[in-house]
Scaffold this active site. Structure first.
Site, short mmCIF file in Angstrom:
data_model
loop_
_atom_site.label_atom_id
_atom_site.label_comp_id
_atom_site.label_asym_id
_atom_site.label_seq_id
_atom_site.Cartn_x
_atom_site.Cartn_y
_atom_site.Cartn_z
N ILE A 1 0.87 -1.18 0.00
CA ILE A 1 0.00 0.00 0.00
C ILE A 1 0.90 1.23 0.00
O ILE A 1 1.86 1.30 0.78
CB ILE A 1 -0.92 -0.01 1.24
N HIS B 1 -5.92 -4.47 -11.04
CA HIS B 1 -6.52 -5.10 -9.86
C HIS B 1 -7.43 -6.23 -10.32
O HIS B 1 -8.25 -6.03 -11.22
CB HIS B 1 -7.32 -4.05 -9.07
C1 GRF Z 1 -2.24 -9.94 -10.77
O1 GRF Z 1 -3.32 -10.79 -10.59
C2 GRF Z 1 -2.67 -8.53 -10.52
O2 GRF Z 1 -4.00 -8.28 -10.80
C3 GRF Z 1 -2.43 -8.36 -9.05
O3 GRF Z 1 -1.29 -9.13 -8.77
C4 GRF Z 1 -1.15 -10.17 -9.73
C5 GRF Z 1 0.22 -10.04 -10.30
O4 GRF Z 1 0.60 -11.13 -11.08
N1 GRF Z 1 -2.33 -6.95 -8.74
P1 GRF Z 1 2.01 -11.10 -11.82
O5 GRF Z 1 3.10 -10.88 -10.78
O6 GRF Z 1 1.98 -10.00 -12.84
O7 GRF Z 1 2.14 -12.45 -12.47
#
Ligand code: GRF
Length: 224
Positions: free
Chosen positions: A99, A116
Site C-alpha cells: 500500500i 486489480h
Molecule cells: C495480478 O493478478 C494482478 O492483478 C495483481 O497481482 C497479480 C500479479 O501477477 N495486482 P504477476 O506478478 O503479474 O504475475
C-alpha cells in the site's frame, strides 16, 4: 524499431512477484505495440521471478526491500527517489503488493497505473476471486485503473470480464483472469504512451472523452 533508436517514452515497473504482467509489457514494448522503453524494474522483494524476467530482457533492476525500513513513509520516500532517478513518464504497478502513502501517490498523480483482479469498483482489496465465488457472482474480471490515495479506488480505465463456472475455485479464476490481464495492461499502457489516456480531477479520459465508473469494457474481438 526500424531506425534502431530506442523510444524516448520511459516506463518504470514496480513488482513483488512472478511478473507475468511485467512480461506482457516487456513483450509489447519489444514488438512496438507500446512505443516506450522500460527503463527499470523495481521489486520490494528479493529473488522474485519478475526480476529474472527483467534481467533476461536487459532491463536494469533494483530491489528495495520494505523490511529494511522502519516505517511505510521511509520506504516510500526511498522508493520515490529511486523511481525519480529514472525520470519516468509512466509508473506501472504490476503485482506490487504494498500500500502506497498518499505522499508517494501524489508525486505521480496522473501517471501511475495499477491492475486489480476484480471488476472495480467491486471487491477492492484482497481475496477478490474467493469473494466473487462466495457471493455467487456469474462473472469476475480485472481492471486497469489510475492510482489515487484511496486503495484500488482510482478511476478505472479498462476492464475485462471472465465467466465464473460452478466448479471454479479461486485458483482457476485467478489463472483465467491473468490471461485477460496480459491483454488489457499492454493495451492501456499503449493508450497512455500514445497520449490518448489521461487523468484529471479523479477522472480518466480516452481521447479527451471521460471514461465511465467501470472503465471501458475490453472487447476480445476488437482489441482496441
Ligand atoms: C495480478 O493478478 C494482478 O492483478 C495483481 O497481482 C497479480 C500479479 O501477477 N495486482 P504477476 O506478478 O503479474 O504475475
Amino acid at each position: 524499431m526500424s531506425t534502431g533508436q530506442k523510444p524516448t517514452f520511459r516506463i518504470v515497473v514496480l513488482i513483488s512477484g512472478s511478473g507475468s504482467n511485467l512480461q506482457s509489457l516487456i513483450d509489447a514494448c519489444h514488438n512496438n505495440q507500446i512505443k516506450a522503453q522500460i527503463t527499470a524494474v523495481i521489486s520490494n522483494k528479493p529473488s522474485v521471478k519478475g526480476l529474472d524476467r527483467a534481467t533476461a530482457a536487459n532491463i536494469p533492476t533494483l530491489v528495495i526491500d520494505h523490511r529494511d525500513f522502519s516505517s511505510r513513509q521511509k520506504f516510500d520516500q526511498h522508493l520515490l527517489e529511486a523511481i525519480q532517478n529514472f525520470s519516468p513518464d509512466l509508473v506501472i504497478l504490476a503485482g506490487f503488493m504494498r500500500i502506497l502513502t498518499s505522499d508517494f501517490v501524489s508525486q505521480f498523480e496522473g501517471k501511475l497505473l495499477n491492475i486489480h483482479p476484480s471488476l472495480l469498483p467491486a471487491y477492492q482489496g484482497l481475496d477478490t476471486h474467493q469473494r466473487a465465488i462466495d457471493a455467487g457472482d456469474s462473472k469476475a474480471g480485472t481492471t486497469v485503473h489510475f492510482v489515487t490515495p484511496e486503495l484500488d479506488g482510482g478511476p478505472p480505465v479498462l476492464q475485462a470480464e471472465v465467466a465464473i463456472s460452478p466448479t471454479d475455485g479461486p485458483q482457476d479464476l485467478a489463472a483465467r483472469v491473468l490471461t485477460m490481464e496480459h491483454k488489457i495492461y499492454p493495451a492501456a499502457a499503449q493508450w497512455f504512451c500514445d497520449g490518448r489516456l489521461t487523468s484529471q480531477n479523479g477522472k480518466a479520459f480516452l481521447d479527451g472523452v471521460v471514461i465511465g465508473k467501470n472503465g471501458i469494457l475490453f472487447d476480445i474481438n476488437n482489441e482496441h
